[in-house]
Design a protein around this motif. Structure first.
Motif, PDB file in Angstrom:
ATOM      1  N   GLU A 382       1.640  -6.658  22.293  1.00 12.09           N
ATOM      2  CA  GLU A 382       3.103  -6.547  22.383  1.00 12.09           C
ATOM      3  C   GLU A 382       3.795  -7.553  21.472  1.00 12.09           C
ATOM      4  N   LYS A 383       3.269  -8.758  21.433  1.00 10.04           N
ATOM      5  CA  LYS A 383       3.854  -9.790  20.573  1.00 10.04           C
ATOM      6  C   LYS A 383       3.742  -9.391  19.104  1.00 10.04           C
ATOM      7  N   PHE A 384       2.556  -8.924  18.709  1.00  9.60           N
ATOM      8  CA  PHE A 384       2.354  -8.542  17.313  1.00  9.60           C
ATOM      9  C   PHE A 384       3.212  -7.343  16.932  1.00  9.60           C
ATOM     10  N   ARG A 385       3.326  -6.376  17.830  1.00  8.80           N
ATOM     11  CA  ARG A 385       4.176  -5.217  17.550  1.00  8.80           C
ATOM     12  C   ARG A 385       5.636  -5.653  17.375  1.00  8.80           C
ATOM     13  N   GLY A 386       6.064  -6.597  18.181  1.00  6.86           N
ATOM     14  CA  GLY A 386       7.425  -7.113  18.056  1.00  6.86           C
ATOM     15  C   GLY A 386       7.655  -7.800  16.719  1.00  6.86           C
ATOM     16  N   ASN A 387       6.672  -8.557  16.252  1.00  4.15           N
ATOM     17  CA  ASN A 387       6.780  -9.237  14.950  1.00  4.15           C
ATOM     18  C   ASN A 387       6.901  -8.227  13.810  1.00  4.15           C
ATOM     19  N   ILE A 388       6.090  -7.172  13.883  1.00  3.76           N
ATOM     20  CA  ILE A 388       6.140  -6.146  12.843  1.00  3.76           C
ATOM     21  C   ILE A 388       7.497  -5.448  12.849  1.00  3.76           C
ATOM     22  N   LYS A 389       7.962  -5.097  14.046  1.00  4.89           N
ATOM     23  CA  LYS A 389       9.251  -4.407  14.158  1.00  4.89           C
ATOM     24  C   LYS A 389      10.386  -5.248  13.582  1.00  4.89           C
ATOM     25  N   LYS A 390      10.328  -6.532  13.827  1.00  6.43           N
ATOM     26  CA  LYS A 390      11.369  -7.440  13.321  1.00  6.43           C
ATOM     27  C   LYS A 390      11.374  -7.478  11.792  1.00  6.43           C
ATOM     28  N   ASP A 391      10.179  -7.396  11.175  1.00  5.70           N
ATOM     29  CA  ASP A 391      10.062  -7.538   9.719  1.00  5.70           C
ATOM     30  C   ASP A 391       9.905  -6.208   8.999  1.00  5.70           C
ATOM     31  N   ILE A 392      10.031  -5.091   9.696  1.00  2.00           N
ATOM     32  CA  ILE A 392       9.633  -3.804   9.118  1.00  2.00           C
ATOM     33  C   ILE A 392      10.403  -3.455   7.848  1.00  2.00           C
ATOM     34  N   ASN A 393      11.688  -3.720   7.806  1.00  2.00           N
ATOM     35  CA  ASN A 393      12.453  -3.384   6.594  1.00  2.00           C
ATOM     36  C   ASN A 393      11.992  -4.209   5.405  1.00  2.00           C
ATOM     37  N   LYS A 394      11.743  -5.482   5.619  1.00  3.03           N
ATOM     38  CA  LYS A 394      11.247  -6.356   4.546  1.00  3.03           C
ATOM     39  C   LYS A 394       9.883  -5.874   4.060  1.00  3.03           C
ATOM     40  N   LEU A 395       9.001  -5.515   4.993  1.00  2.00           N
ATOM     41  CA  LEU A 395       7.667  -5.054   4.637  1.00  2.00           C
ATOM     42  C   LEU A 395       7.720  -3.751   3.851  1.00  2.00           C
ATOM     43  N   ARG A 396       8.521  -2.815   4.315  1.00  2.00           N
ATOM     44  CA  ARG A 396       8.599  -1.524   3.623  1.00  2.00           C
ATOM     45  C   ARG A 396       9.229  -1.668   2.242  1.00  2.00           C
ATOM     46  N   ASN A 397      10.223  -2.535   2.109  1.00  2.00           N
ATOM     47  CA  ASN A 397      10.836  -2.764   0.801  1.00  2.00           C
ATOM     48  C   ASN A 397       9.851  -3.385  -0.187  1.00  2.00           C
ATOM     49  N   HIS A 398       8.956  -4.249   0.327  1.00  2.00           N
ATOM     50  CA  HIS A 398       7.984  -4.898  -0.553  1.00  2.00           C
ATOM     51  C   HIS A 398       7.088  -3.871  -1.235  1.00  2.00           C
ATOM     52  N   PHE A 399       6.639  -2.855  -0.479  1.00  5.34           N
ATOM     53  CA  PHE A 399       5.706  -1.884  -1.036  1.00  5.34           C
ATOM     54  C   PHE A 399       6.397  -0.673  -1.656  1.00  5.34           C
ATOM     55  N   THR A 400       7.728  -0.711  -1.737  1.00  8.76           N
ATOM     56  CA  THR A 400       8.458   0.359  -2.411  1.00  8.76           C
ATOM     57  C   THR A 400       9.371  -0.220  -3.491  1.00  8.76           C
ATOM     58  N   LYS A 401      10.521  -0.731  -3.086  1.00  8.16           N
ATOM     59  CA  LYS A 401      11.500  -1.224  -4.060  1.00  8.16           C
ATOM     60  C   LYS A 401      10.957  -2.372  -4.907  1.00  8.16           C
TER      61      LYS A 401
END
Length: 416
Positions: A382-401
């Motif tokens: 649950e903690k790890f899923r929360g961390n990913i959710k918090k950073d998801i836009n940053k992570l997705r932008n890194h591998f696209t934009k």
């Protein structure tokens, strides 16, 4: 900008991570106003096609595949005749369409790209997603940063390959395989010489750059693969720990399976799913059966890319227990971008994308460490899923934009 991609496989024959990353980069470039054409062998589709505004030209090719996942012997795109034939075809295509950039996506097209670029005075770029032109078997790189000598290739790499990757062994098959790997080693050296002629070389991770530098190919720039995952993050998930990948020694699936006895004694509500195919499947089942664990594990086999993502997004944890130095495993990236925590071994480029104790856990490549980390990650999912959710836009932008921006910069610099 008019860009020509040279790719060994492309839609509908997009078989794995390398092909999906090529497709995602082409999609991002096209979406940003560039014209992208992909040249690829024709394994049994229309000679010309357009998918998502990306033009596809398929080179006439003698081998036809019964399905997108069918296998093809490496020989067919790793020989001198192919290098000359594909080079001439690229020259013809470029003369007709006047592309500004030739971007080589796979090693098998390196000679063709270099030949066409030199004759037509075009700019050429290559992206390295593996270590194949350093050592075509590559087992030497599991423990060392430098490629093996011919002597070690024959005395160490080939015996390991034959013992761990070949079924139905016999003397005749061993002799044929020995001839094949010797020929492949020679061809690999030829491709390496062509690659050294390219000024703009890209590595998909710092680890790949480091290995190439150690083996006489310096000055690579690092740009991570393009990965487009826009799925909505799931708010619910199962109790499954999922493995995705080839069922082979290098992927560490046998080591993962050997952790299950202890895992099931520590985590009572967990189940396991293995997605993928490979020659270890029956051996894995035999081990599980003998340890009374087979009922706990579901072997799913090969799935479509979409179905894999669906399974990954619903998993409690995804495990990536590789023992070989993964260049930049797309499965780990896709899992994180799907919102699911990962437990992966700290090998190759994995540590560059998996933030330890934030999006999951990094493990040593041994059974004890993997077992402990899987238990800890499952209990803290649950903690790890929360961390990913918090950073998801940053992570997705890194591998696209971010990836798109870096490639556009490389193209502009090459043309100036």
């Amino acid at each position: 900008m008019k860009i020509l991609f040279l790719a060994k496989f492309y839609q509908p024959f997009d078989r794995g991570g390398s092909e999906w990353s090529t497709r995602d980069l082409a999609y991002l470039l096209t979406g940003n106003g560039h014209s992208v054409t992909v040249v690829t062998p024709n394994y049994g589709a229309k000679s010309k096609d357009t998918i998502d505004k990306i033009k596809i030209i398929r080179i006439p090719f003698p081998i036809k595949l019964s399905s997108p996942k069918s296998s093809i012997a490496p020989f067919w795109t790793n020989n001198l005749i192919w290098f000359i034939y594909s080079g001439l075809f690229c020259i013809y295509i470029i003369l007709k369409n006047n592309y500004q950039i030739i971007h080589i996506q796979n090693n098998e097209f390196i000679p063709a790209g270099v030949i066409a670029a030199k004759i037509l005075r075009k700019k050429v770029i290559v992206t390295f997603r593996d270590y194949q032109i350093i050592c075509n078997l590559g087992f030497c790189l599991w423990k060392n940063d430098k490629s093996c000598s011919w002597k070690k290739y024959l005395s160490s790499d080939f015996p390991y390959f034959y013992e761990n990757y070949v079924d139905h062994k016999n003397v005749f098959k061993k002799c044929l395989l020995l001839i094949a790997v010797l020929r492949a080693r020679l061809i690999q050296n030829i491709i390496f010489m062509f690659a050294k002629q390219i000024n703009n070389k890209i590595a998909v991770s710092k680890k790949v750059k480091y290995i190439f530098d150690k083996n006489g190919m310096p000055n690579l720039k690092v740009i991570n693969n393009a990965v487009i995952i826009n799925n909505k993050l799931s708010s619910t998930y199962s109790n499954k720990i999922v493995f995705v990948g080839k069922l082979s020694k290098g992927k560490g699936v046998d080591m993962f399976v050997q952790t299950l006895s202890e895992l099931t004694s520590k985590i009572t509500d967990v189940s396991f799913e293995i997605i993928g195919s490979g020659h270890l499947k029956e051996k894995l089942k035999e081990y599980l059966r003998s340890n009374d664990l087979l009922s706990k594990v579901k072997f799913v086999g090969q799935l479509s890319h979409k179905d894999v993502l669906d399974e990954v997004s619903k998993a409690a944890i995804v495990v990536a227990p590789s023992i070989w130095p993964e260049p930049l495993p797309r499965s780990v990236i896709e899992t994180i971008l799907s919102g699911t925590p990962v437990v992966a071994t700290n090998v190759g480029g994995i540590k560059e994308i998996l933030k330890d104790k934030v999006y999951g856990l990094l493990s040593k490549p041994n059974k004890l460490s993997l077992t402990n980390n899987l238990c800890e990650a499952y209990n803290n999912k649950e903690k790890f899923r929360g961390n990913i959710k918090k950073d998801i836009n940053k992570l997705r932008n890194h591998f696209t934009k971010h990836t798109l921006k870096l490639y556009e910069k490389i193209y502009v610099e090459a043309l100036n």
